[in-house]
Design a protein around this motif. Structure first.
Motif, PDB file in Angstrom:
ATOM      1  N   ASP A 176      36.607  38.575  52.307  1.00 44.10           N
ATOM      2  CA  ASP A 176      37.799  38.883  51.519  1.00 44.10           C
ATOM      3  C   ASP A 176      38.416  40.202  51.958  1.00 44.10           C
ATOM      4  OD1 ASP A 176      39.348  38.091  48.901  1.00 44.10           O
ATOM      5  OD2 ASP A 176      38.958  40.243  48.739  1.00 44.10           O
ATOM      6  N   ALA A 177      37.578  41.194  52.218  1.00 43.03           N
ATOM      7  CA  ALA A 177      38.088  42.489  52.673  1.00 43.03           C
ATOM      8  C   ALA A 177      38.774  42.376  54.029  1.00 43.03           C
ATOM      9  CB  ALA A 177      36.953  43.505  52.734  1.00 43.03           C
ATOM     10  N   LEU A 178      38.197  41.592  54.935  1.00 40.17           N
ATOM     11  CA  LEU A 178      38.765  41.462  56.273  1.00 40.17           C
ATOM     12  C   LEU A 178      40.047  40.630  56.278  1.00 40.17           C
ATOM     13  CD1 LEU A 178      35.522  40.855  58.371  1.00 40.17           C
ATOM     14  CD2 LEU A 178      36.923  42.940  58.336  1.00 40.17           C
ATOM     15  N   ASP A 179      40.160  39.692  55.357  1.00 40.80           N
ATOM     16  CA  ASP A 179      41.276  38.743  55.370  1.00 40.80           C
ATOM     17  C   ASP A 179      42.482  39.198  54.562  1.00 40.80           C
ATOM     18  OD1 ASP A 179      39.787  37.104  56.989  1.00 40.80           O
ATOM     19  OD2 ASP A 179      39.132  35.773  55.367  1.00 40.80           O
ATOM     20  N   HIS A 180      42.356  40.306  53.835  1.00 41.72           N
ATOM     21  CA  HIS A 180      43.456  40.765  52.983  1.00 41.72           C
ATOM     22  C   HIS A 180      43.762  42.229  53.245  1.00 41.72           C
ATOM     23  CE1 HIS A 180      41.903  37.266  50.710  1.00 41.72           C
ATOM     24  NE2 HIS A 180      43.157  37.119  50.303  1.00 41.72           N
ATOM     25  N   ASP A 181      44.982  42.602  52.978  1.00 39.52           N
ATOM     26  CA  ASP A 181      45.341  44.009  52.981  1.00 39.52           C
ATOM     27  C   ASP A 181      44.649  44.697  51.810  1.00 39.52           C
ATOM     28  OD1 ASP A 181      46.800  46.383  53.708  1.00 39.52           O
ATOM     29  OD2 ASP A 181      48.085  46.003  51.973  1.00 39.52           O
ATOM     30  N   GLY A 182      44.126  45.888  52.050  1.00 38.47           N
ATOM     31  CA  GLY A 182      43.399  46.589  51.007  1.00 38.47           C
ATOM     32  C   GLY A 182      41.933  46.204  51.007  1.00 38.47           C
ATOM     33  N   PRO A 183      41.150  46.811  50.122  1.00 36.14           N
ATOM     34  CA  PRO A 183      39.734  46.465  50.026  1.00 36.14           C
ATOM     35  C   PRO A 183      39.539  45.102  49.372  1.00 36.14           C
ATOM     36  CG  PRO A 183      40.326  48.015  48.306  1.00 36.14           C
ATOM     37  CD  PRO A 183      41.549  47.862  49.169  1.00 36.14           C
ATOM     38  N   ALA A 184      38.291  44.662  49.326  1.00 40.39           N
ATOM     39  CA  ALA A 184      37.977  43.375  48.699  1.00 40.39           C
ATOM     40  C   ALA A 184      38.329  43.402  47.211  1.00 40.39           C
ATOM     41  CB  ALA A 184      36.504  43.042  48.872  1.00 40.39           C
ATOM     42  N   ASP A 185      38.624  42.228  46.684  1.00 35.30           N
ATOM     43  CA  ASP A 185      38.927  42.074  45.260  1.00 35.30           C
ATOM     44  C   ASP A 185      38.045  40.955  44.718  1.00 35.30           C
ATOM     45  OD1 ASP A 185      39.947  41.574  42.732  1.00 35.30           O
ATOM     46  OD2 ASP A 185      42.038  41.831  43.339  1.00 35.30           O
ATOM     47  N   ALA A 186      37.103  41.313  43.853  1.00 35.61           N
ATOM     48  CA  ALA A 186      36.151  40.332  43.326  1.00 35.61           C
ATOM     49  C   ALA A 186      36.847  39.180  42.623  1.00 35.61           C
ATOM     50  CB  ALA A 186      35.163  41.013  42.377  1.00 35.61           C
ATOM     51  N   ARG A 187      38.044  39.401  42.096  1.00 33.79           N
ATOM     52  CA  ARG A 187      38.754  38.346  41.378  1.00 33.79           C
ATOM     53  C   ARG A 187      39.197  37.225  42.312  1.00 33.79           C
ATOM     54  NH1 ARG A 187      43.082  42.313  38.706  1.00 33.79           N
ATOM     55  NH2 ARG A 187      42.992  42.958  40.896  1.00 33.79           N
ATOM     56  N   ARG A 188      39.299  37.509  43.601  1.00 31.43           N
ATOM     57  CA  ARG A 188      39.717  36.474  44.556  1.00 31.43           C
ATOM     58  C   ARG A 188      38.563  35.596  45.018  1.00 31.43           C
ATOM     59  NH1 ARG A 188      43.331  40.758  47.229  1.00 31.43           N
ATOM     60  NH2 ARG A 188      41.477  41.266  48.460  1.00 31.43           N
ATOM     61  N   ILE A 189      37.336  35.961  44.740  1.00 28.48           N
ATOM     62  CA  ILE A 189      36.176  35.232  45.254  1.00 28.48           C
ATOM     63  C   ILE A 189      35.963  33.948  44.467  1.00 28.48           C
ATOM     64  CG2 ILE A 189      33.724  35.359  45.774  1.00 28.48           C
ATOM     65  CD1 ILE A 189      35.421  37.362  47.327  1.00 28.48           C
ATOM     66  N   ASP A 190      35.901  32.835  45.182  1.00 29.01           N
ATOM     67  CA  ASP A 190      35.624  31.540  44.566  1.00 29.01           C
ATOM     68  C   ASP A 190      34.193  31.542  44.013  1.00 29.01           C
ATOM     69  OD1 ASP A 190      35.185  28.898  43.881  1.00 29.01           O
ATOM     70  OD2 ASP A 190      35.955  28.074  45.770  1.00 29.01           O
ATOM     71  N   ARG A 191      34.043  31.310  42.709  1.00 24.54           N
ATOM     72  CA  ARG A 191      32.713  31.358  42.089  1.00 24.54           C
ATOM     73  C   ARG A 191      31.803  30.235  42.560  1.00 24.54           C
ATOM     74  NH1 ARG A 191      35.273  35.955  41.324  1.00 24.54           N
ATOM     75  NH2 ARG A 191      34.386  37.202  39.630  1.00 24.54           N
ATOM     76  N   ALA A 192      32.319  29.291  43.315  1.00 29.08           N
ATOM     77  CA  ALA A 192      31.442  28.266  43.884  1.00 29.08           C
ATOM     78  C   ALA A 192      30.419  28.880  44.834  1.00 29.08           C
ATOM     79  CB  ALA A 192      32.275  27.214  44.616  1.00 29.08           C
ATOM     80  N   VAL A 193      30.697  30.095  45.324  1.00 26.25           N
ATOM     81  CA  VAL A 193      29.754  30.762  46.216  1.00 26.25           C
ATOM     82  C   VAL A 193      28.424  31.016  45.512  1.00 26.25           C
ATOM     83  CG1 VAL A 193      30.423  33.149  45.630  1.00 26.25           C
ATOM     84  CG2 VAL A 193      29.573  32.614  47.915  1.00 26.25           C
ATOM     85  N   CYS A 194      28.432  31.071  44.193  1.00 23.98           N
ATOM     86  CA  CYS A 194      27.202  31.325  43.441  1.00 23.98           C
ATOM     87  C   CYS A 194      26.193  30.191  43.585  1.00 23.98           C
ATOM     88  CB  CYS A 194      27.523  31.541  41.964  1.00 23.98           C
ATOM     89  SG  CYS A 194      28.649  32.907  41.627  1.00 23.98           S
ATOM     90  N   LEU A 195      26.642  29.031  44.036  1.00 26.45           N
ATOM     91  CA  LEU A 195      25.754  27.887  44.204  1.00 26.45           C
ATOM     92  C   LEU A 195      25.123  27.835  45.586  1.00 26.45           C
ATOM     93  CD1 LEU A 195      27.957  25.162  42.464  1.00 26.45           C
ATOM     94  CD2 LEU A 195      26.117  26.554  41.461  1.00 26.45           C
ATOM     95  N   ARG A 196      25.548  28.700  46.484  1.00 18.37           N
ATOM     96  CA  ARG A 196      25.012  28.704  47.842  1.00 18.37           C
ATOM     97  C   ARG A 196      23.782  29.589  47.915  1.00 18.37           C
ATOM     98  NH1 ARG A 196      28.449  26.599  51.768  1.00 18.37           N
ATOM     99  NH2 ARG A 196      27.037  27.562  53.285  1.00 18.37           N
ATOM    100  N   ASP A 197      22.917  29.324  48.915  1.00 13.27           N
ATOM    101  CA  ASP A 197      21.745  30.181  49.099  1.00 13.27           C
ATOM    102  C   ASP A 197      21.831  31.022  50.358  1.00 13.27           C
ATOM    103  OD1 ASP A 197      21.463  27.998  50.761  1.00 13.27           O
ATOM    104  OD2 ASP A 197      19.282  27.883  50.534  1.00 13.27           O
TER     105      ASP A 197
END
Length: 334
Positions: free
Chosen positions: A270-291
């Protein structure tokens, strides 16, 4: 190897990993008066940088400099995860090898980072991003602080579980003597006092810190004053993101954060793909299901984890120890 066993071994190795190094000679580096900082005197600067892809091709974003953690070489740290991910995206990257498996004097390691930033910037013809794990997430700040010309060469500084404000874990380990980098990463070390004297961030650079509150190496790592976090007293744009702010019951140890953690990877991307630092609100919560993060080859995961642990164990067992923290270089005194 069962996953629980791997996790236990990773945790034990990580606790050792953050706490050892090779003796560095703390000679004074002559300062320059042209705004570029001290002269670089460390040997082997040209040989320490390895790159992949066309750095001048900006179609997939800025090239990324990968900086490894203490006890690790960059290939063992990154070639099976982040480097593989960036190659798959078509994003060029370089990795810098720090002396003595990143266990020596961090002031010497910083010279390698400075040289890497300058070299990549020249070859890219523009600004680059820096991604580091543990010590590798902290040492770029030393480079930016004491070599001012590098600040205009970097767009993002991203640290994964960086040791920005040190760790209390280093105290018992360094009681009988330890490697220089462990001395320098103790909470309250002279090196860290110099690093953190003044603003943590610089204008024009976006800073992202992603960390786990269950870190057993960088301790304590609990907000509102986690050891990994940067303070909001500088001019750069900043985001401190504990992975538990995205996935509240997520558990990650230190080494897994720097190699396989899917939530950490999502924040970095997210940080690399957007202007500015990372924003936790943009993160898809489906990532929580990955290991594991997407680029990790599950079939090779046991072998790569074993390679990682072997590197940690070898560095801990073989790198020389010193009885005290290396003195600050002349340029960092006062």
């Amino acid at each position: 190897m069962p996953r629980t066993t791997r996790s236990t071994l990773l945790a034990l190795a990580a606790a050792a990993a953050c706490l050892v190094g090779v003796a560095g000679v703390a000679t004074a580096s002559p300062s320059r008066d042209d705004g570029t900082g001290p002269a670089l005197t460390a040997p082997g600067l040209d040989e320490s940088l390895t790159c992949s892809g066309d750095l001048a091709d900006g179609s997939a974003g800025e090239p990324v400099l990968l900086v490894p953690g203490t006890t690790l070489n960059p290939d063992v740290n990154f070639d099976w995860n982040y480097a593989r991910a960036f190659t798959g995206e078509g994003r060029p990257w370089c990795r810098v090898r720090l002396p003595a498996h990143a266990t020596g004097d961090v002031q010497v390691a910083a010279e390698h980072v400075v040289h890497a930033i300058r070299t990549m910037h020249d070859e890219a013809g523009g600004r680059i991003s820096v991604l580091g794990f543990s010590q590798g997430g902290m040492v770029p700040r030393w480079a930016l602080k004491y070599w001012p010309d590098t600040r205009g060469m970097v767009t993002d500084v991203i640290g994964i579980d960086p040791s920005n404000y040190g760790t209390i874990d280093a105290y018992p380990v360094c009681g009988p003597g330890c490697v220089p980098a462990f001395w320098q990463q103790r909470t309250g070390a002279g090196f860290l006092r110099a690093l953190n004297d003044g603003p943590d961030t610089f204008a024009g650079i976006d800073y992202t810190v992603v960390y786990t509150v269950t870190d057993e190496v960088v301790v304590p790592n609990l907000p509102p004053a986690a050891s990994s976090e940067l303070r909001r007293d500088g001019a750069g744009r900043l985001a401190n993101v504990p992975v538990q702010a995205i996935c509240p019951v997520h558990v990650a140890e230190h080494l897994s954060m720097g190699t396989t953690d899917p939530v950490g990877y999502a924040v970095v991307a997210d940080a690399l793909d957007h202007d500015g630092p990372a924003d936790a609100r943009r993160i898809d919560r489906a990532v929580c299901l990955r290991d594991v993060m997407p680029a990790v080859d599950r079939a090779q995961l046991p072998a790569n984890e074993a390679r990682l642990l072997a590197q940690v164990a070898t560095s801990v067992a073989t790198e020389p120890r010193v009885p005290a923290e290396p003195p600050l270089r002349e340029y960092a005194r006062g």
